[in-house]
Design a protein around this motif. Structure first.
Motif, PDB file in Angstrom:
ATOM      1  N   GLY A  51      -8.413   7.746  -2.686  1.00 49.71           N
ATOM      2  CA  GLY A  51      -9.418   8.716  -2.243  1.00 49.71           C
ATOM      3  C   GLY A  51      -9.257  10.059  -2.916  1.00 49.71           C
ATOM      4  N   ARG A  52      -8.029  10.474  -3.077  1.00 47.45           N
ATOM      5  CA  ARG A  52      -7.797  11.777  -3.724  1.00 47.45           C
ATOM      6  C   ARG A  52      -8.163  11.735  -5.207  1.00 47.45           C
ATOM      7  N   LEU A  53      -7.836  10.641  -5.880  1.00 46.85           N
ATOM      8  CA  LEU A  53      -8.215  10.518  -7.290  1.00 46.85           C
ATOM      9  C   LEU A  53      -9.733  10.498  -7.443  1.00 46.85           C
ATOM     10  N   GLU A  54     -10.418   9.832  -6.525  1.00 48.33           N
ATOM     11  CA  GLU A  54     -11.875   9.796  -6.600  1.00 48.33           C
ATOM     12  C   GLU A  54     -12.478  11.172  -6.368  1.00 48.33           C
ATOM     13  N   ARG A  55     -11.905  11.944  -5.456  1.00 51.11           N
ATOM     14  CA  ARG A  55     -12.441  13.275  -5.159  1.00 51.11           C
ATOM     15  C   ARG A  55     -12.102  14.301  -6.224  1.00 51.11           C
ATOM     16  N   GLU A  56     -10.861  14.292  -6.696  1.00 52.01           N
ATOM     17  CA  GLU A  56     -10.373  15.410  -7.488  1.00 52.01           C
ATOM     18  C   GLU A  56     -10.130  15.100  -8.962  1.00 52.01           C
ATOM     19  N   GLY A  97     -15.833   5.533  -4.785  1.00 53.47           N
ATOM     20  CA  GLY A  97     -15.770   4.120  -4.457  1.00 53.47           C
ATOM     21  C   GLY A  97     -15.222   3.234  -5.556  1.00 53.47           C
ATOM     22  N   SER A  98     -14.952   3.795  -6.720  1.00 55.55           N
ATOM     23  CA  SER A  98     -14.493   2.961  -7.834  1.00 55.55           C
ATOM     24  C   SER A  98     -13.057   2.468  -7.652  1.00 55.55           C
ATOM     25  N   LEU A  99     -12.293   3.097  -6.790  1.00 61.29           N
ATOM     26  CA  LEU A  99     -10.931   2.640  -6.505  1.00 61.29           C
ATOM     27  C   LEU A  99     -10.801   2.109  -5.086  1.00 61.29           C
ATOM     28  N   LEU A 100     -11.374   2.828  -4.139  1.00 57.67           N
ATOM     29  CA  LEU A 100     -11.269   2.416  -2.741  1.00 57.67           C
ATOM     30  C   LEU A 100     -11.911   1.061  -2.492  1.00 57.67           C
ATOM     31  N   ALA A 101     -12.932   0.733  -3.243  1.00 54.03           N
ATOM     32  CA  ALA A 101     -13.618  -0.544  -3.048  1.00 54.03           C
ATOM     33  C   ALA A 101     -12.710  -1.730  -3.350  1.00 54.03           C
ATOM     34  N   PHE A 102     -11.736  -1.564  -4.208  1.00 57.13           N
ATOM     35  CA  PHE A 102     -10.861  -2.673  -4.576  1.00 57.13           C
ATOM     36  C   PHE A 102      -9.617  -2.767  -3.698  1.00 57.13           C
ATOM     37  N   LEU A 103      -9.487  -1.861  -2.736  1.00 62.21           N
ATOM     38  CA  LEU A 103      -8.377  -1.941  -1.797  1.00 62.21           C
ATOM     39  C   LEU A 103      -8.758  -2.740  -0.559  1.00 62.21           C
ATOM     40  N   GLU A 110      -4.119  -1.940  -6.040  1.00 67.32           N
ATOM     41  CA  GLU A 110      -3.128  -1.371  -5.120  1.00 67.32           C
ATOM     42  C   GLU A 110      -1.756  -1.283  -5.788  1.00 67.32           C
ATOM     43  N   ARG A 111      -1.393  -2.292  -6.555  1.00 68.39           N
ATOM     44  CA  ARG A 111      -0.120  -2.288  -7.287  1.00 68.39           C
ATOM     45  C   ARG A 111      -0.112  -1.184  -8.344  1.00 68.39           C
ATOM     46  N   LEU A 140       1.572   9.327   0.956  1.00 66.46           N
ATOM     47  CA  LEU A 140       1.263   8.959  -0.426  1.00 66.46           C
ATOM     48  C   LEU A 140       0.947   7.463  -0.502  1.00 66.46           C
ATOM     49  N   SER A 141       0.089   6.992   0.396  1.00 70.74           N
ATOM     50  CA  SER A 141      -0.289   5.578   0.418  1.00 70.74           C
ATOM     51  C   SER A 141      -1.367   5.320  -0.634  1.00 70.74           C
ATOM     52  N   ALA A 142      -1.617   4.046  -0.891  1.00 69.64           N
ATOM     53  CA  ALA A 142      -2.604   3.669  -1.910  1.00 69.64           C
ATOM     54  C   ALA A 142      -3.995   4.147  -1.531  1.00 69.64           C
ATOM     55  N   VAL A 143      -4.353   4.031  -0.260  1.00 76.76           N
ATOM     56  CA  VAL A 143      -5.697   4.428   0.170  1.00 76.76           C
ATOM     57  C   VAL A 143      -5.886   5.936   0.013  1.00 76.76           C
TER      58      VAL A 143
END
Length: 133
Positions: free
Chosen positions: A85-90, A96-102, A5-6, A78-81
């Motif tokens: 999600g946008r980085l994972e999609r686009e 799930g590689s980023l959202l799972a750690f939030l 998240e940081r 422009l929140s972390a979640v």
């Protein structure tokens, strides 16, 4: 704040500051546009009553406020979640590689393994995030 998240907040910081600057510029531009149109209308003789002066200022501040509100909304989105999600999609990150750690680790998960994976995801965000954005 968790490592991932940081890292997402650090990557989004330049975008956030640009959006704040653009929101301010948009609000000032809207203010200037409305006042310019009112002045041109008065010069052309379309506005004869003196009430148009406070009405133009009121409309200018209202339109400027709406523009600033839209800019503030874009900054809040422009929140972390949402960014994860946008980085994972686009940006070709695995789903799930980023959202799972939030979110907190699932029950029965090794704490040290989860912390190691979160640290690795944070480093990946720091490395691949700026070009992806």
């Amino acid at each position: 704040m968790r490592n991932t998240e940081r890292a997402l907040a650090d990557v989004a910081s330049p975008l956030r500051s640009r959006l704040v600057w653009l929101a301010g510029a948009g609000a000032l531009s809207a203010l200037a546009l409305v006042l310019t149109l009112a002045a041109w209308g008065a010069r052309a003789g379309l506005l004869r009553s003196p009430i148009w002066v406070p009405a133009a200022w009121f409309m200018a501040f209202a339109v400027s406020g709406v523009a600033a509100a839209f800019g503030g909304r874009a900054v809040r989105r422009l929140s972390a979640v949402r960014l994860a999600g946008r980085l994972e999609r686009e940006a070709d990150w695995r789903a799930g590689s980023l959202l799972a750690f939030l979110e907190p680790a699932a029950a029965g998960t090794s704490g040290s393994l989860h912390a190691f994976a979160a640290e690795r995801a944070a480093r990946e965000v720091a490395d691949r995030g700026p070009p992806a954005l």
